[in-house]
Design a protein around this motif. Structure first.
Motif, PDB file in Angstrom:
ATOM      1  N   SER A  62      -9.843  38.270 -31.883  1.00  0.00           N
ATOM      2  CA  SER A  62      -8.675  37.616 -32.855  1.00  0.00           C
ATOM      3  C   SER A  62      -9.513  36.999 -33.965  1.00  0.00           C
ATOM      4  O   SER A  62     -10.295  36.227 -33.721  1.00  0.00           O
ATOM      5  CB  SER A  62      -7.805  36.592 -31.870  1.00  0.00           C
ATOM      6  OG  SER A  62      -7.161  37.315 -31.050  1.00  0.00           O
ATOM      7  N   SER A  63      -9.140  37.534 -35.348  1.00  0.00           N
ATOM      8  CA  SER A  63      -9.510  37.040 -36.444  1.00  0.00           C
ATOM      9  C   SER A  63      -9.433  35.294 -36.474  1.00  0.00           C
ATOM     10  O   SER A  63      -8.348  35.031 -35.763  1.00  0.00           O
ATOM     11  CB  SER A  63      -9.099  37.606 -37.465  1.00  0.00           C
ATOM     12  OG  SER A  63      -7.692  37.278 -37.602  1.00  0.00           O
ATOM     13  N   SER A  64     -10.183  34.631 -37.359  1.00  0.00           N
ATOM     14  CA  SER A  64      -9.913  33.377 -37.414  1.00  0.00           C
ATOM     15  C   SER A  64      -9.134  33.300 -38.569  1.00  0.00           C
ATOM     16  O   SER A  64      -9.007  34.103 -39.345  1.00  0.00           O
ATOM     17  CB  SER A  64     -11.282  32.528 -37.767  1.00  0.00           C
ATOM     18  OG  SER A  64     -12.059  32.615 -36.674  1.00  0.00           O
ATOM     19  N   LEU A  65      -8.616  32.035 -39.014  1.00  0.00           N
ATOM     20  CA  LEU A  65      -7.498  31.864 -40.159  1.00  0.00           C
ATOM     21  C   LEU A  65      -8.296  31.923 -41.445  1.00  0.00           C
ATOM     22  O   LEU A  65      -7.815  32.419 -42.402  1.00  0.00           O
ATOM     23  CB  LEU A  65      -6.778  30.366 -40.038  1.00  0.00           C
ATOM     24  CG  LEU A  65      -5.864  30.415 -40.698  1.00  0.00           C
ATOM     25  CD1 LEU A  65      -4.578  31.291 -40.435  1.00  0.00           C
ATOM     26  CD2 LEU A  65      -5.267  28.739 -40.537  1.00  0.00           C
ATOM     27  N   SER A  66      -9.638  31.417 -41.361  1.00  0.00           N
ATOM     28  CA  SER A  66     -10.540  31.396 -42.627  1.00  0.00           C
ATOM     29  C   SER A  66     -11.897  31.315 -42.090  1.00  0.00           C
ATOM     30  O   SER A  66     -12.177  31.077 -40.950  1.00  0.00           O
ATOM     31  CB  SER A  66     -10.197  30.653 -43.480  1.00  0.00           C
ATOM     32  OG  SER A  66     -10.332  29.090 -43.128  1.00  0.00           O
ATOM     33  N   LYS A  67     -12.911  31.544 -43.134  1.00  0.00           N
ATOM     34  CA  LYS A  67     -14.229  31.331 -42.745  1.00  0.00           C
ATOM     35  C   LYS A  67     -14.814  29.898 -42.250  1.00  0.00           C
ATOM     36  O   LYS A  67     -15.387  29.882 -41.426  1.00  0.00           O
ATOM     37  CB  LYS A  67     -15.305  31.624 -43.784  1.00  0.00           C
ATOM     38  CG  LYS A  67     -15.296  33.351 -43.934  1.00  0.00           C
ATOM     39  CD  LYS A  67     -16.236  33.626 -44.913  1.00  0.00           C
ATOM     40  CE  LYS A  67     -16.332  35.252 -45.199  1.00  0.00           C
ATOM     41  NZ  LYS A  67     -16.510  36.039 -43.979  1.00  0.00           N
TER      42      LYS A  67
END
Length: 776
Positions: free
Chosen positions: A162-167
């Motif tokens: 699952s991707s993160s919200l931002s870096k």
């Protein structure tokens, strides 16, 4: 390239056995603790388990301590949006738990199943492992990836990245990479069905497929793995393997596969002999606009030459700089049917969107299509397919938009925009602010005088120890004797549940008596932990919502644990559904369904900390004197979460409403409540219990019966031929069946459920009960 025959032994080993072969590790025992200034390093010092900076605080995870970038590769308690304070401490307890605590936060366990763990290790592979006394692995981070896959790590069937919200924020983001049950690797936006309508990339179109000439066994069916040379292998059980282009076999290169915040899967390498940044080796999909939902609702993706987002004509960003938030109207919307054709124009846009309407109009011209939407007050856009003359109308919101020169969208836009403050408005604002400041000063002076007077009166009051209900935020603490007296010796029973018995009582509220419901909890269900009980009561006491039963007080007296709730005079939803003479109308039942959804949205998204109810059922939905539905027992999930995760999962829920992941020992998320809500919604629709052995065998299980009725086009059987709008009935059944999907990532969020119930968002055509995993 690593020969495939060399890769076989690794794949045939279990994950636990494979990780035991990853070399040495730094091992710690219970009693070990970490702070933001200390970390548990792997033997080489490359990886570390511990605290890293996030926002204005810290989070717990695994990161590359041996690199200047300190790249995060795994995160614990990922969905906790509150950064940890500087004085936080992580302790490895003697009972095997990893627990966070500080002066500012209550004790919080990590989302790590660690019953009986006697040691913890940080391996050089980047895997954090918990072992028992026999040195058997109980839990490892490689089995629970977040957004990154490391060399030698597998992604088996059913697991996601699952991707993160931002870096800079590792909270769960908007996109996921799923290893499907059919052996296909695919990417989706979160909270959407796993179908080709929503998927935006699949391994079917990936790389080269090489015939299996060495007889790979079926044990490796459906696995994605990254080897040390940067090769990605996908074994789909069909006798083939798929791999990415050659990356390089230098022993000095370190690789990682990550799904980025903007939905792109990327393979990076880092030269360990240099201090430079990560180098991009390979990525999918190639088109940065392919990830659906990149630009939020009513926004669309453009690529000219770089990926960017734009709003529909007449719309503006909800939040500047945050395209995930989407766009909103910049013109006044007229109520329906009072809208006038003269107040809108139709703007032509070469964009394409997900279209939830599966009934297009035939034999239309572009002009007919545009005019049809203009005259329909519910329509905000019309999509025209040239060549076939099909026109489809769409209401808000528009989702998953991107530019496309071969399609035409007609967007309805208001002829006037929302007013901006002018000179006159600025003067009014200044006057208003001035008056507000003056009023504040007057109130502050008055308030100080009143406060001083009240303090003096309080000091003169006799301290007789009487406890009364007040309007404080925190719930009141009662003695057992007080509640025994209030309930006349627990003489009037209102009902029984899995965790205790409820009695009617009366408590003094100033000069009047207030009727309350007193729940005496089963002693066997609670651990003897006074501090946790008090902390949980404060959390529950701060939850205030129209659709939650208010907790007024509690008792923690010896071995006695009792909760005092506001009394609900109209009983439970179970009484209304399963007692024929008390059954409510269809409209009232749908209103109650929306009430329940609103209460769950508050628990899942709006209160702090968020609460998973874990036992949604009609008996826990109470009706007040105005007919408003309120969720009760919403604190017991938190209250009872004082034991280990395994114990916690064993004691929660009620047969017939329990989500499959409880039995599969999968991580428990708010989607267990979505499943239970889906079952309750089917009960609300049909006015029957989820499990009824008195009915014929094919009808006994309501979920299975509803699915059968839907697929056979016999939905009338679900409502005993009650006079209900067929389209409304079909919509509600679809929502109920979507919520009860066996695979929890498929289920929608409660916010999306409410939007569908209210008709704000149409139900996707692909969300039908027959939808399955894609292979597109």
């Amino acid at each position: 390239m690593m020969p495939i025959i060399m890769l076989l032994p690794f794949l045939l080993l279990s994950a636990a056995e494979a990780q035991q072969q990853q070399g040495t590790s730094n091992v710690v025992k219970p009693g070990f603790s970490l702070t933001p200034k200390t970390n548990l390093l792997s033997p080489s010092g490359l990886y570390a388990f511990g605290f890293y900076e996030q926002g204005d605080g810290y989070a717990v995870g695994i990161f590359l301590a041996g690199l200047p970038q300190k790249t995060v590769v795994w995160t614990a308690n990922r969905d906790s949006s509150t950064p940890l304070p500087a004085d936080v401490k992580l302790e490895f307890r003697t009972d095997g738990r990893l627990v966070l605590h500080s002066a500012q936060i209550k004790e919080t366990p990590l989302d790590i199943s660690s019953d009986g763990a006697s040691s913890a290790s940080m391996l050089d592979s980047g895997n954090f492992v918990l072992n028992n006394s026999a040195n058997r692995i109980l839990w490892q981070s490689f089995d629970h990836p977040t957004d990154t896959l490391l060399p030698t790590q597998n992604l088996p069937k059913g697991q996601v990245l699952s991707s993160s919200l931002s870096k800079s924020n590792q909270t769960r983001g908007k996109f996921l990479l799923l290893m499907q049950q059919d052996g296909v690797l695919a990417m989706y936006p979160v909270d959407t069905p796993y179908t080709d309508v929503y998927g935006y990339w699949t391994s079917v179109d990936w790389g080269s497929v090489v015939p299996n000439t060495i007889g790979l066994p079926k044990v490796i069916d459906g696995i994605l793995t990254l080897d040390g040379d940067g090769h990605l292998y996908l074994f789909n059980g069909s006798g083939n393997y798929t791999l990415n282009p050659a990356s390089g076999n230098s022993t000095e290169l370190l690789y990682r596969l990550t799904i980025e915040p903007y939905g792109i899967m990327r393979l990076h390498s880092h030269d360990m002999t240099q201090t430079g940044n990560w180098t991009l080796k390979w990525s999918r999909p190639d088109d940065g606009c392919k990830p659906k939902g990149l630009c939020g609702l009513n926004g669309y993706c453009v690529k000219d030459p770089d990926v960017d987002c734009e709003c529909l004509p007449g719309y503006v960003p909800v939040k500047e700089g945050d395209w995930f938030s989407g766009c909103k109207m910049n013109f006044p919307a007229e109520s329906c049917p009072a809208s006038s054709k003269s107040k809108y124009t139709m703007n032509e846009s070469n964009t394409q969107w997900i279209n939830d309407n599966d009934s297009p109009f035939k034999s239309f011209t572009p002009e007919n299509c545009s005019d049809a939407c203009l005259q329909d007050c519910n329509c905000v856009a019309a999509f025209f397919k040239d060549g076939v003359g099909e026109c489809t109308k769409q209401s808000l919101p528009l989702q998953f938009g991107r530019t496309n020169s071969s399609t035409v969208a007609f967007i309805k836009v208001g002829t006037s925009t929302l007013p901006k403050p002018g000179k006159k408005e600025h003067i009014l604002i200044i006057i208003g602010v001035s008056l507000g400041v003056f009023a504040f000063i007057v109130l502050a002076i008055s308030g100080f005088g009143i406060y001083k007077n009240r303090v003096m009166l309080y000091q003169m009051m006799p301290k007789n120890g009487n406890i009364e209900l007040g309007v404080d935020v925190a719930p009141k603490s009662f003695t057992y004797a007080q509640l025994e007296n209030a309930t006349h010796g627990f003489s009037k029973e209102l009902g029984r549940g899995a965790f205790g018995t409820v009695y009617e009582g009366a408590i003094s509220n100033g000069q009047i008596k207030e009727t309350v419901a007193v729940k005496r909890l089963d002693r066997s269900m609670l651990a003897e932990r006074e501090r946790e009980f008090h902390a949980e009561m404060k959390v529950i006491g701060r939850t205030h919502h129209k659709n939650l039963v208010r907790l007024l007080g509690y008792c923690h007296d010896g071995l006695n644990r009792l909760l005092v709730f506001k009394y609900m005079s109209n009983g439970s939803l179970a009484d209304k559904l399963f007692t024929p003479e008390k059954q409510l109308s269809w409209d009232k039942r749908m209103e109650i369904a929306c009430n329940i959804a609103r209460g769950l949205i508050y628990l899942h998204e709006e209160c702090e900390p968020q609460i998973i109810h874990c036992d949604i059922k009609p008996q826990n939905i109470l009706i007040d004197e105005d007919g408003c539905a309120k969720i009760s027992d919403f604190g017991l999930a938190k209250l009872l979460n004082v034991a280990q995760t395994r114990t916690f999962t064993e004691i929660r829920g009620t047969q017939g409403y329990i989500a499959p992941e409880w039995r599969q020992q999968l991580p428990v998320t708010d989607k267990v409540d979505v499943y239970s809500f889906g079952i309750v919604l089917l009960e609300i629709i049909s006015c029957r219990k989820s499990m009824d052995s008195n009915l014929p065998e094919e009808e006994a299980n309501l979920k299975e019966w509803a699915n059968h009725c839907f697929n056979s086009g016999e939905l009338g059987k679900l409502v005993n031929n009650e006079e209900v709008d067929k389209r409304e009935l079909e919509k509600m059944v679809k929502i109920g069946l979507w919520c009860t999907s066996d695979e929890f990532p498929l289920r929608p969020s409660m916010k999306k459920v409410l939007h569908m119930l209210e008709g704000i968002v149409n139900i996707p055509v692909s969300a039908s009960p027959a939808s399955s995993l894609i292979s597109f």
